[in-house]
Design a protein around this motif. Structure first.
Motif, PDB file in Angstrom:
ATOM      1  N   UNK A   8      15.502  -1.202  67.298  1.00 10.89           N
ATOM      2  CA  UNK A   8      14.511  -1.766  67.846  1.00 10.89           C
ATOM      3  C   UNK A   8      14.739  -2.172  69.228  1.00 10.89           C
ATOM      4  N   UNK A   9      13.916  -1.875  70.385  1.00  2.00           N
ATOM      5  CA  UNK A   9      14.102  -2.314  71.559  1.00  2.00           C
ATOM      6  C   UNK A   9      13.208  -3.530  71.692  1.00  2.00           C
ATOM      7  N   UNK A  65      31.202 -19.215  66.688  1.00  2.00           N
ATOM      8  CA  UNK A  65      30.825 -18.481  65.473  1.00  2.00           C
ATOM      9  C   UNK A  65      29.388 -18.161  65.218  1.00  2.00           C
ATOM     10  N   UNK A  66      29.120 -16.852  65.633  1.00  4.72           N
ATOM     11  CA  UNK A  66      27.755 -16.273  65.507  1.00  4.72           C
ATOM     12  C   UNK A  66      27.375 -15.810  64.180  1.00  4.72           C
ATOM     13  N   UNK A  67      26.279 -16.465  63.619  1.00  9.41           N
ATOM     14  CA  UNK A  67      25.756 -16.356  62.412  1.00  9.41           C
ATOM     15  C   UNK A  67      24.545 -15.767  62.028  1.00  9.41           C
ATOM     16  N   UNK A  68      24.353 -15.256  61.067  1.00 10.41           N
ATOM     17  CA  UNK A  68      22.932 -14.716  60.843  1.00 10.41           C
ATOM     18  C   UNK A  68      21.811 -15.864  60.430  1.00 10.41           C
ATOM     19  N   UNK A  94      23.382  -6.104  76.593  1.00  9.40           N
ATOM     20  CA  UNK A  94      22.028  -5.881  76.276  1.00  9.40           C
ATOM     21  C   UNK A  94      21.683  -4.605  75.523  1.00  9.40           C
ATOM     22  N   UNK A  95      22.442  -3.464  76.263  1.00  8.97           N
ATOM     23  CA  UNK A  95      22.369  -2.294  75.674  1.00  8.97           C
ATOM     24  C   UNK A  95      22.619  -2.095  74.272  1.00  8.97           C
ATOM     25  N   UNK A  96      23.764  -2.696  73.746  1.00  7.99           N
ATOM     26  CA  UNK A  96      24.375  -2.613  72.567  1.00  7.99           C
ATOM     27  C   UNK A  96      23.629  -3.646  71.480  1.00  7.99           C
ATOM     28  N   UNK A  97      22.887  -4.685  72.069  1.00 11.42           N
ATOM     29  CA  UNK A  97      21.807  -5.487  71.398  1.00 11.42           C
ATOM     30  C   UNK A  97      20.658  -4.948  71.170  1.00 11.42           C
ATOM     31  N   UNK A 339      21.570  -9.098  67.082  1.00 12.60           N
ATOM     32  CA  UNK A 339      19.892  -9.131  67.352  1.00 12.60           C
ATOM     33  C   UNK A 339      19.248  -8.018  66.446  1.00 12.60           C
ATOM     34  N   UNK A 340      20.029  -6.885  66.120  1.00 13.65           N
ATOM     35  CA  UNK A 340      19.264  -5.775  65.539  1.00 13.65           C
ATOM     36  C   UNK A 340      18.918  -6.129  64.160  1.00 13.65           C
TER      37      UNK A 340
END
Length: 375
Positions: A8-9, A65-68, A94-97, A339-340
């Motif tokens: 999803x972009x 810590x990156x959390x969902x 940005x491309x990866x996310x 992000x995805x």
């Protein structure tokens, strides 16, 4: 590739760039540069931000810590992502996310709203905005939309810088939710020349939350971290209400504002409350508006969110079309690293039309110059 695995972009109505440590010395005379905001690290997890003779100490996490959305740990990092400072690395992130275009706010530059020297902020805004065009926007002009710095201690300086920012190619300028030192509130008529100049230039006004009060920590003790984050959300709501109720947006129907990182579901609620006040207290209301407050709010105010589960419903259930996703890269509150996953959780259950409007359509309406992401 089936729909469930397709990336999803999205565009992002909120991100930040961490300026080089020596930026001010690159673009300003030394005597001015040394008074501009700078960060000093103290120990392992504290920093002091110095702003023109004032100092503000704050604690930083030892580990990011990156959390969902449900609280699970996605990744832990001992430092910010490389793209926080490096534009080329940023585009890789940005491309990866799955983020294509994004509004990019300053980091240390946001602290300049505390400076009380009108000449210093005027010169700094002019220099930084030219740097933003060259170094940030210039790296990917169809994707990166930097928010210009504004001198707000003089209305004449503010008008001149909006015009200058537009002339060098900027599409949005950053204003604080808080009132600049010694100036009148945003609903005051003294700001009328600025609103007129921004409308004429086609310049979006970006208000990022967290810029209202010099005292960054309002609550301490149990629940303090949660309460402080909640409190910042109200800043954007108050700012939008001032510009609607005070008549600025009604007088300038082509002027658009973006409230970044403050969520989006508040817009229908605030619209209802403004309508009730305007209707039930009509005998006391000044100025009279040509449209209902909620109509003005819905048409001219855009709002970005990152994780809010209720935000898509502001569009499909409550008719507010200017809902805009924002990744808040590279901050802790943001979606970097997941992000995805976040976009799937938010949009797998909504119609393609709603998803497109929130992930891309509202952004492209504000910034039609951006290119389309790959299919």
């Amino acid at each position: 590739m089936n729909e469930g695995t397709r990336k999803i972009w999205a565009h992002s109505g909120d991100s930040h760039f961490l300026e080089p440590d020596d930026l001010w010395f690159q673009i300003l005379p030394a005597k001015q540069a040394e008074r501009m905001p700078r960060s000093e690290k103290v120990g392992e997890n504290e920093e002091i931000v110095h702003v023109d003779g004032k100092s503000f100490r704050r604690t930083l996490p030892k580990v990011m810590t990156v959390r969902g959305a449900s609280g699970e740990t996605i990744v832990e990092m001992s430092h910010r992502p490389p793209g926080a400072r490096d534009v080329k690395a940023r585009l890789v992130d940005l491309n990866n996310e799955g983020i294509w275009a994004e509004v990019v706010y300053a980091s240390l530059g946001l602290w300049s709203n505390m400076i009380e020297d009108s000449v210093l902020v005027r010169d700094a805004a002019r220099a930084e905005n030219e740097w933003l065009v060259s170094e940030i926007q210039g790296a990917a002009p169809d994707r990166l939309v930097p928010a210009g710095l504004m001198p707000l201690l003089s209305i004449d300086d503010a008008v001149a810088e909006v015009q200058h920012a537009a002339s060098v190619g900027l599409k949005i300028v950053s204003l604080p939710t808080g009132i600049p030192p010694g100036m009148k509130d945003w609903n005051d008529l003294s700001w009328e020349p600025l609103w007129a100049a921004a409308e004429e230039a086609g310049m979006v006004l970006g208000f990022h939350i967290g810029t209202e009060n010099n005292e960054r920590v309002l609550y301490r003790g149990p629940g303090g971290a949660v309460l402080n984050l909640l409190e910042t959300s109200y800043e954007g709501q108050r700012t939008a209400a001032k510009l609607v109720g005070g008549g600025a947006l009604d007088r300038h129907p082509d002027l658009k504002i973006l409230i970044s990182e403050g969520g989006a579901t508040w817009v229908p609620f605030v619209g209802d409350r403004l309508n009730e006040g305007y209707r039930q207290h009509a005998a006391f209301v000044r100025p009279k508006l040509s449209r209902e407050p909620k109509q003005i709010l819905y048409r001219q105010v855009y709002a970005s969110f990152q994780h809010d589960e209720s935000a898509p419903a502001a569009l499909w259930a409550m008719g507010y079309r200017n809902v805009m996703f924002g990744s808040d890269y590279p901050h802790l509150e943001g979606t970097f690293g997941h992000t995805q996953k976040t976009l799937r959780e938010l949009f797998d259950g909504v119609t393609p039309e709603v998803r497109h409007r929130i992930t891309r359509g509202a952004f492209e309406e504000l910034f039609p110059h951006v290119s389309s992401p790959p299919e």
